[in-house]
Design a protein around this motif. Structure first.
Motif: not given
Length: 153
Positions: A67, A114, A118-119, A121-123, A125-126
């Protein structure tokens, strides 16, 4: 005979429960939870807790490094390779088992792959939640599973 049957059943239960929980939580890629459960379950007879700790620490370092890389540098194969090398150096400096690098590099690869940057950090965390869920389920199944007699083990 008990251990011959028990190990595959134990792995199957851990995989099914972790997949079910990941799906119930609507995780974006629920298959990562049972993958982690399978890895930890298959190592259950040789130290599930140690495997779980290695996978969890390696994954945490891998997703964080991925990330950060995507957030602050351009993605290219050179930066990807440098991130894996840096991960290896961090694991070695922290005196982690070499398998932490393997687990971390897998997580890093998933996160940097990914398509929507823009995703990231979400990826990250997931992926960590998926892995932690699978590890938790595997450890619970290993601890709760009935033990066979000494001669079966």
């Amino acid at each position: 005979m008990y251990s011959f049957i028990s190990s595959p059943l134990q792995t199957a239960v851990a995989a099914v429960v972790s997949m079910g929980l990941a799906q119930a939580l609507h995780l974006p890629d629920p298959y990562w939870a049972p993958i982690s459960a399978i890895v930890c379950s298959l190592d259950a007879f040789e130290g599930a807790t140690a495997t779980a700790r290695r996978r969890l620490l390696g994954t945490l370092l891998g997703v964080l490094l991925a990330a950060l890389q995507i957030s602050f540098t351009a993605y290219n194969l050179i930066n990807y390779g440098l991130a894996i090398a840096l991960l290896g150096l961090l694991c070695r400096a922290a005196r982690l088992h070499p398998s932490a690098l393997r687990f971390g590099a897998i997580a890093l690869t998933v996160v940097v792959s990914e398509p929507n940057k823009s995703e990231v950090w979400f990826t990250a965390g997931a992926r960590f939640v998926d892995v932690a869920l699978g590890i938790g389920v595997a450890l619970l199944v290993v601890k709760a599973w009935p033990k066979g007699s000494k001669q079966d083990q």
